[in-house]
Design a protein around this motif. Structure first.
Motif, short mmCIF file in Angstrom:
data_model
loop_
_atom_site.label_atom_id
_atom_site.label_comp_id
_atom_site.label_asym_id
_atom_site.label_seq_id
_atom_site.Cartn_x
_atom_site.Cartn_y
_atom_site.Cartn_z
N UNK A 204 -60.97 -92.03 -95.79
CA UNK A 204 -61.42 -91.84 -97.16
C UNK A 204 -62.54 -90.81 -97.22
N UNK A 205 -62.45 -89.99 -98.22
CA UNK A 205 -63.52 -89.01 -98.44
C UNK A 205 -64.37 -89.57 -99.57
N UNK A 206 -65.24 -90.54 -99.24
CA UNK A 206 -66.04 -91.17 -100.26
C UNK A 206 -65.17 -91.99 -101.21
N UNK A 207 -64.02 -92.43 -100.70
CA UNK A 207 -63.10 -93.21 -101.53
C UNK A 207 -63.71 -94.57 -101.83
N UNK A 208 -63.35 -95.10 -103.03
CA UNK A 208 -63.81 -96.44 -103.40
C UNK A 208 -63.00 -97.45 -102.59
N UNK A 209 -63.63 -98.22 -101.71
CA UNK A 209 -62.85 -99.02 -100.75
C UNK A 209 -61.80 -99.92 -101.38
N UNK A 210 -62.09 -100.63 -102.50
CA UNK A 210 -61.05 -101.52 -103.03
C UNK A 210 -59.80 -100.78 -103.49
N UNK A 211 -59.92 -99.48 -103.76
CA UNK A 211 -58.74 -98.73 -104.20
C UNK A 211 -58.16 -97.87 -103.09
N UNK A 212 -58.65 -98.06 -101.88
CA UNK A 212 -58.18 -97.24 -100.75
C UNK A 212 -56.83 -97.78 -100.28
N UNK A 213 -55.77 -97.07 -100.65
CA UNK A 213 -54.44 -97.60 -100.39
C UNK A 213 -54.09 -97.62 -98.90
N UNK A 214 -54.86 -96.93 -98.08
CA UNK A 214 -54.57 -96.96 -96.65
C UNK A 214 -54.72 -98.35 -96.06
N UNK A 215 -55.62 -99.14 -96.66
CA UNK A 215 -55.89 -100.46 -96.09
C UNK A 215 -54.96 -101.52 -96.65
N UNK A 216 -54.13 -101.17 -97.66
CA UNK A 216 -53.37 -102.19 -98.37
C UNK A 216 -52.40 -102.94 -97.45
N UNK A 217 -51.66 -102.18 -96.66
CA UNK A 217 -50.65 -102.81 -95.80
C UNK A 217 -51.27 -103.83 -94.88
N UNK A 218 -52.35 -103.42 -94.23
CA UNK A 218 -53.03 -104.31 -93.30
C UNK A 218 -53.53 -105.56 -94.02
N UNK A 219 -54.18 -105.35 -95.18
CA UNK A 219 -54.72 -106.50 -95.92
C UNK A 219 -53.61 -107.45 -96.36
N UNK A 220 -52.51 -106.85 -96.86
CA UNK A 220 -51.40 -107.69 -97.32
C UNK A 220 -50.86 -108.54 -96.19
N UNK A 221 -50.76 -107.94 -95.01
CA UNK A 221 -50.22 -108.68 -93.87
C UNK A 221 -51.10 -109.88 -93.53
N UNK A 222 -52.40 -109.61 -93.46
CA UNK A 222 -53.33 -110.71 -93.13
C UNK A 222 -53.34 -111.77 -94.23
N UNK A 223 -53.26 -111.29 -95.49
CA UNK A 223 -53.23 -112.25 -96.61
C UNK A 223 -52.00 -113.13 -96.51
N UNK A 224 -50.86 -112.49 -96.22
CA UNK A 224 -49.62 -113.26 -96.12
C UNK A 224 -49.73 -114.30 -95.01
N UNK A 225 -50.28 -113.88 -93.88
CA UNK A 225 -50.44 -114.81 -92.77
C UNK A 225 -51.37 -115.96 -93.16
N UNK A 226 -52.55 -115.60 -93.69
CA UNK A 226 -53.56 -116.61 -93.97
C UNK A 226 -53.09 -117.54 -95.09
N UNK A 227 -52.61 -116.94 -96.20
CA UNK A 227 -52.23 -117.79 -97.32
C UNK A 227 -50.98 -118.60 -97.01
N UNK A 228 -50.06 -117.98 -96.27
CA UNK A 228 -48.87 -118.72 -95.86
C UNK A 228 -49.24 -119.93 -95.02
N UNK A 229 -50.14 -119.71 -94.06
CA UNK A 229 -50.58 -120.82 -93.22
C UNK A 229 -51.25 -121.89 -94.06
N UNK A 230 -52.10 -121.45 -95.00
CA UNK A 230 -52.81 -122.40 -95.86
C UNK A 230 -51.82 -123.22 -96.67
N UNK A 231 -50.82 -122.51 -97.26
CA UNK A 231 -49.84 -123.21 -98.09
C UNK A 231 -49.08 -124.25 -97.28
#
Lengths: 252, 183
Positions: free
Chosen positions: B15-42
């Protein structure tokens, strides 16, 4: 100095260790966000299991907490989605606890707020709306589309009403995710800015005299943020229940 | 400290001073961890934790319902016992009253009979006394006639100097005395 009080810095994802592996072009790497999520799941699970370990008739403290959480979410689901909505109770409960714990974890000093990233809240909202759509079509077939056409309406009115209903349905996941994300993000930015004012003013000689003002505001905002953290989790759970009600009873 | 270094190394690459919550580079990684964590929780919540809480609440609910039912049963038993007691009390009262009434009636009848017997006895005695009085009176009246005859005989003898016959005097006295007085 300017680097120190950058209010956006707190939302930066931090990689921990080397990337584990790659899926396509996406590198899979442990971040503090994923650690918070794993920690939240672990915390919720431990509390739920320890609270129910005694299975006592007269609950102890931990069991009371677990039972209060259960009853709270159950009553929310019952009142918003109806009694047959209880089949979605595990989903709503998981969502509520997940969002609640992550919101509150973000209130820790130096904490990271997972729910301040829109991709997380959007994913949860999409999960909810997909559940509504898939279950709605599974249970009611094409009658589920009656959701968009209020019964007993003149056909001419339907021409106007159906697009409105469709737009309102589509805007649901957007509002659901943006509401949570924006609340968390804005609250933490505001906190950081006011806390930064205190530091800046203290470092500006005579201006340090008025530094208690932003400090008082920061304290008040902290209390407000705790309220928002809990409230937004509740709002998320309630709206989820209301949307699930549509999946169960698509007729108006 | 590691935080700042990784953040800064990340900075030029993604990111070139990108706003982190809108940084689409991190989306895939976050989604994967969310799926793992929330799936396990569910899964953990729906399969393990929530059924346990539900079982506890169900058990308590049943227990409370049982206890309430038992309390209701005991209460109805108590009510029945109270009712039986009150009925027994009322019966006893009625019986006591009956006995008292019976005794009172018997005593009254006895007294009445005795009084009547006494009255009859007194009547008999009264009648006898009356009869005696009448007898005495008759006898006395008889004596009065004898005395009148004797007196008349003596008076005539003194006045006339001659003794009349007893039958004549008796007849004269009989005429002079009214019949009722003789009787």
């Amino acid at each position: 100095m300017a680097e120190k009080i950058d209010p956006i810095h707190q939302f930066q994802l931090v990689k921990i260790g080397q990337p584990l592996f790659h899926i396509g072009g996406t590198e899979v790497v442990l971040t503090q966000s994923s650690l918070y999520m794993i920690g939240a799941v672990a915390l919720i699970t431990i509390v739920m299991l320890m609270g129910t370990a005694g299975r006592s008739l007269v609950p102890g403290r931990l069991q009371s907490l677990v039972e209060v959480m259960y009853e709270f979410v159950a009553s929310t689901v019952r009142s918003s989605a109806g009694h047959d909505g209880m089949k979605f109770f595990p989903l709503v409960f998981s969502l509520f606890m997940f969002v609640l714990v992550l919101n509150l974890a973000g209130m820790m000093p130096y904490g990271f707020t997972v729910t301040s990233h829109i991709i997380i809240t959007a994913a949860l909202a999409v999960l909810v709306i997909l559940t509504v759509i898939i279950y709605g079509f599974m249970k009611h077939g094409l009658r589920f589309l009656g959701l968009f056409a209020p019964s007993g309406m003149h056909p001419v009115m339907l021409v106007i009403l159906v697009p409105i209903e469709v737009i309102s349905f589509i805007s649901r996941p957007i509002s659901l995710s943006v509401r949570l994300f924006a609340n968390m993000l804005a609250g933490h930015i505001a906190l950081k800015i006011f806390a930064g004012f205190v530091v800046t003013l203290l470092g500006a000689g005579l201006w340090g005299i008025i530094s208690p003002l932003p400090l008082a505001l920061a304290v008040a905002l902290t209390a407000l943020e705790f309220l928002v953290a809990v409230l937004q989790a509740y709002v998320f759970a309630t709206l989820t229940s209301i949307y699930l009600h549509d999946a169960l009873h698509p007729g108006h | 400290m590691a935080q700042t270094t990784t953040a800064s190394t990340e900075h030029p690459a993604e990111a070139h001073g990108n706003f982190p919550p809108f940084d689409s580079h991190s989306f895939g990684n976050q989604l994967l961890w969310l799926a793992l964590a929330f799936g396990a929780l569910y899964v953990l919540m729906s399969k393990v934790a929530l059924p346990r809480v539900a079982a506890i609440l169900e058990e308590r609910h049943n227990r409370v319902a049982d206890d309430l039912a038992q309390a209701a049963k005991l209460k109805s038993e108590t009510d029945a016992a109270i009712e039986a007691y009150e009925k027994a009390l009322a019966d006893a009262k009625a019986k006591a009253q009956a006995i008292a009434g019976e005794t009172r009636d018997k005593l009254a009848a006895e007294t009445d009979a005795r009084r009547r017997a006494l009255e009859a006895d007194l009547h008999v005695k009264l009648a006898e006394a009356e009869r005696q009085i009448v007898d005495g009176k008759t006898k006395a009246m008889g004596n009065v006639r004898g005395i009148a005859v004797d007196t008349a005989l003596a008076i005539v003898e003194r006045l006339v100097g001659k003794t009349p016959s007893a039958d004549e005097v008796d007849a004269a006295v009989g005429r002079a005395l009214p019949a009722s007085q003789v009787q």
